[in-house]
Design a protein around this motif. Structure first.
Motif, PDB file in Angstrom:
ATOM      1  N   GLN A  93       1.086  -0.952   0.200  1.00 58.92           N
ATOM      2  CA  GLN A  93       0.174  -0.311  -0.487  1.00 58.92           C
ATOM      3  C   GLN A  93       0.801   1.179   0.211  1.00 58.92           C
ATOM      4  O   GLN A  93       0.688   2.217  -1.052  1.00 58.92           O
ATOM      5  CB  GLN A  93      -0.643  -0.168   0.917  1.00 58.92           C
ATOM      6  N   ALA A  94       2.123   1.125  -0.012  1.00 57.15           N
ATOM      7  CA  ALA A  94       2.680   2.427   0.851  1.00 57.15           C
ATOM      8  C   ALA A  94       3.058   2.425  -0.468  1.00 57.15           C
ATOM      9  O   ALA A  94       3.217   3.443  -1.701  1.00 57.15           O
ATOM     10  CB  ALA A  94       4.199   1.948   1.611  1.00 57.15           C
ATOM     11  N   GLU A  95       4.086   1.661  -1.341  1.00 58.40           N
ATOM     12  CA  GLU A  95       4.238   1.801  -2.680  1.00 58.40           C
ATOM     13  C   GLU A  95       3.036   1.578  -3.621  1.00 58.40           C
ATOM     14  O   GLU A  95       3.281   3.162  -4.674  1.00 58.40           O
ATOM     15  CB  GLU A  95       4.889   0.534  -3.461  1.00 58.40           C
ATOM     16  N   ARG A  96       1.433   1.874  -3.650  1.00 58.68           N
ATOM     17  CA  ARG A  96       0.862   2.676  -4.198  1.00 58.68           C
ATOM     18  C   ARG A  96       0.314   4.154  -4.063  1.00 58.68           C
ATOM     19  O   ARG A  96      -0.362   4.391  -4.910  1.00 58.68           O
ATOM     20  CB  ARG A  96      -0.601   2.006  -3.742  1.00 58.68           C
ATOM     21  N   ALA A  97       1.198   4.913  -2.934  1.00 62.65           N
ATOM     22  CA  ALA A  97       0.372   5.868  -2.051  1.00 62.65           C
ATOM     23  C   ALA A  97       0.893   6.491  -3.501  1.00 62.65           C
ATOM     24  O   ALA A  97       1.992   6.624  -3.653  1.00 62.65           O
ATOM     25  CB  ALA A  97       0.904   5.700  -1.033  1.00 62.65           C
TER      26      ALA A  97
ATOM     27  N   ASP B  12       0.727  10.053  -2.251  1.00 59.12           N
ATOM     28  CA  ASP B  12       0.936  11.096  -1.528  1.00 59.12           C
ATOM     29  C   ASP B  12       2.433  10.834  -0.026  1.00 59.12           C
ATOM     30  O   ASP B  12       2.454   9.820  -0.369  1.00 59.12           O
ATOM     31  CB  ASP B  12       0.162  11.618  -0.459  1.00 59.12           C
ATOM     32  N   ASP B  13       3.666  11.493  -1.074  1.00 60.52           N
ATOM     33  CA  ASP B  13       4.459  11.432  -0.421  1.00 60.52           C
ATOM     34  C   ASP B  13       4.669  11.151   1.623  1.00 60.52           C
ATOM     35  O   ASP B  13       5.174  10.114   1.496  1.00 60.52           O
ATOM     36  CB  ASP B  13       5.672  12.331  -0.862  1.00 60.52           C
ATOM     37  N   GLU B  14       3.643  11.951   1.787  1.00 62.38           N
ATOM     38  CA  GLU B  14       3.427  11.732   3.561  1.00 62.38           C
ATOM     39  C   GLU B  14       3.312  10.402   3.813  1.00 62.38           C
ATOM     40  O   GLU B  14       3.493  10.100   4.925  1.00 62.38           O
ATOM     41  CB  GLU B  14       3.226  13.442   3.882  1.00 62.38           C
ATOM     42  N   ILE B  15       2.178   9.878   2.772  1.00 66.70           N
ATOM     43  CA  ILE B  15       1.909   8.793   3.570  1.00 66.70           C
ATOM     44  C   ILE B  15       2.362   7.566   2.916  1.00 66.70           C
ATOM     45  O   ILE B  15       2.198   7.232   4.047  1.00 66.70           O
ATOM     46  CB  ILE B  15       0.443   8.594   2.525  1.00 66.70           C
ATOM     47  N   GLU B  16       2.684   7.937   1.971  1.00 68.98           N
ATOM     48  CA  GLU B  16       3.772   6.696   1.759  1.00 68.98           C
ATOM     49  C   GLU B  16       5.048   6.693   2.941  1.00 68.98           C
ATOM     50  O   GLU B  16       5.266   5.312   3.579  1.00 68.98           O
ATOM     51  CB  GLU B  16       4.827   7.314  -0.013  1.00 68.98           C
ATOM     52  N   GLU B  17       5.301   7.578   3.468  1.00 67.59           N
ATOM     53  CA  GLU B  17       6.756   7.725   3.998  1.00 67.59           C
ATOM     54  C   GLU B  17       5.475   6.824   5.806  1.00 67.59           C
ATOM     55  O   GLU B  17       6.413   5.897   6.559  1.00 67.59           O
ATOM     56  CB  GLU B  17       7.450   9.211   4.431  1.00 67.59           C
ATOM     57  N   LEU B  18       4.673   7.607   6.212  1.00 70.00           N
ATOM     58  CA  LEU B  18       3.624   6.695   6.967  1.00 70.00           C
ATOM     59  C   LEU B  18       3.617   5.409   6.884  1.00 70.00           C
ATOM     60  O   LEU B  18       4.000   4.669   7.594  1.00 70.00           O
ATOM     61  CB  LEU B  18       2.993   7.677   7.416  1.00 70.00           C
ATOM     62  N   LEU B  19       3.277   5.217   5.760  1.00 69.64           N
ATOM     63  CA  LEU B  19       3.287   3.362   5.433  1.00 69.64           C
ATOM     64  C   LEU B  19       4.314   2.441   5.501  1.00 69.64           C
ATOM     65  O   LEU B  19       4.531   1.292   5.630  1.00 69.64           O
ATOM     66  CB  LEU B  19       2.418   3.219   4.728  1.00 69.64           C
ATOM     67  N   THR B  20       5.322   3.148   4.830  1.00 69.24           N
ATOM     68  CA  THR B  20       6.676   2.675   5.055  1.00 69.24           C
ATOM     69  C   THR B  20       7.161   2.464   6.702  1.00 69.24           C
ATOM     70  O   THR B  20       7.740   1.281   6.816  1.00 69.24           O
ATOM     71  CB  THR B  20       7.861   3.244   4.013  1.00 69.24           C
TER      72      THR B  20
ATOM     73  N   LYS C 114      -2.337   5.281  15.533  1.00 67.91           N
ATOM     74  CA  LYS C 114      -1.488   6.357  14.979  1.00 67.91           C
ATOM     75  C   LYS C 114      -1.872   6.390  13.509  1.00 67.91           C
ATOM     76  O   LYS C 114      -1.610   8.050  13.147  1.00 67.91           O
ATOM     77  CB  LYS C 114       0.102   5.567  14.812  1.00 67.91           C
ATOM     78  N   LEU C 115      -2.154   5.392  12.939  1.00 66.08           N
ATOM     79  CA  LEU C 115      -2.775   5.159  11.552  1.00 66.08           C
ATOM     80  C   LEU C 115      -4.558   6.021  11.085  1.00 66.08           C
ATOM     81  O   LEU C 115      -4.096   7.312  10.639  1.00 66.08           O
ATOM     82  CB  LEU C 115      -2.888   3.878  10.979  1.00 66.08           C
ATOM     83  N   THR C 116      -4.988   5.684  12.125  1.00 65.52           N
ATOM     84  CA  THR C 116      -5.886   6.473  12.275  1.00 65.52           C
ATOM     85  C   THR C 116      -5.749   8.097  11.980  1.00 65.52           C
ATOM     86  O   THR C 116      -6.938   8.835  11.408  1.00 65.52           O
ATOM     87  CB  THR C 116      -7.367   6.264  13.169  1.00 65.52           C
ATOM     88  N   ARG C 117      -5.403   8.490  13.157  1.00 62.53           N
ATOM     89  CA  ARG C 117      -4.735   9.984  13.646  1.00 62.53           C
ATOM     90  C   ARG C 117      -3.892  10.556  11.878  1.00 62.53           C
ATOM     91  O   ARG C 117      -4.317  11.362  11.499  1.00 62.53           O
ATOM     92  CB  ARG C 117      -3.847  10.371  14.280  1.00 62.53           C
ATOM     93  N   GLU C 118      -3.116   9.673  11.128  1.00 65.78           N
ATOM     94  CA  GLU C 118      -1.846  10.356  10.872  1.00 65.78           C
ATOM     95  C   GLU C 118      -2.259   9.886   9.203  1.00 65.78           C
ATOM     96  O   GLU C 118      -2.210  10.691   7.987  1.00 65.78           O
ATOM     97  CB  GLU C 118      -0.797   9.909  10.361  1.00 65.78           C
ATOM     98  N   CYS C 119      -3.105   8.287   8.705  1.00 68.14           N
ATOM     99  CA  CYS C 119      -3.797   8.820   7.612  1.00 68.14           C
ATOM    100  C   CYS C 119      -4.545   8.593   6.978  1.00 68.14           C
ATOM    101  O   CYS C 119      -6.423   8.428   6.703  1.00 68.14           O
ATOM    102  CB  CYS C 119      -3.272   7.061   7.016  1.00 68.14           C
TER     103      CYS C 119
END
Length: 164
Positions: free
Chosen positions: A114-118, A120-128, A157-162
């Motif tokens: 999912q990070a690879e699909r993102a 948005d750079d911030e979302i990709e970083e969060l998921l990575t 954390k994911l609920t808050r930031e993703c």
């Protein structure tokens, strides 16, 4: 408390945290109304631009974040089921550790996809970063302890930031 009971409690806590919706605002205080209206700008002057412009997010952010939410909930449920089997004596502590490691490793791979699909750079970083945390749990010699100390913090954390 035995390893099996601890695993069951940790898994249930993680599952409950993973089931919380970001749209659930029950219990949160309402925003306070402004204490006074802003003064009108003097005649002949333009209003100043907003100090906090809306961030632009990628088109697939909502889709990616929802997919990760589903993965975390499914992973938490699987962990709870595995832990419950151990509490019933259906497997040993070693077997439980092995299953938990495999589940966490698979969850890390799914989150990484999912990070690879993102877009948005911030979302990709969060998921990575989340996938790396899950990898750490999969490599842990005591995944039950890792679940109780680290995994339980991932769903909130994911609920808050993703989010978009």
């Amino acid at each position: 408390m035995t390893l099996r009971r601890t695993a069951a409690l940790v898994a249930l806590a993680a599952f409950a945290a993973g089931c919380q919706s970001a749209d659930d605002t029950a219990g949160e205080p309402a925003a306070a109304p402004p204490t006074s209206a802003p003064a009108d700008p003097p005649t002949g002057t333009a209003p100043e631009p907003s100090e906090s412009p809306q961030a632009v997010t990628a088109a697939n952010t909502v889709e990616v974040c929802q997919a990760v939410d589903k993965l975390i909930v499914a992973g938490s449920k699987k962990i709870a089921d595995e832990s419950a089997a151990a509490t019933r004596g259906e497997e040993t502590s070693e077997e439980l550790n092995s299953r938990l490691k495999a589940t966490l490793g698979g969850l890390a791979d799914d989150v990484r996809e999912q990070a690879e699909r993102a877009e948005d750079d911030e979302i990709e970083e969060l998921l990575t970063e989340t996938a790396k945390q899950l990898d750490t749990g999969a490599r842990s010699s005591t995944p039950v302890k890792w679940l109780g100390s680290t995994f339980v913090d991932i769903p909130p954390k994911l609920t808050r930031e993703c989010r978009a």
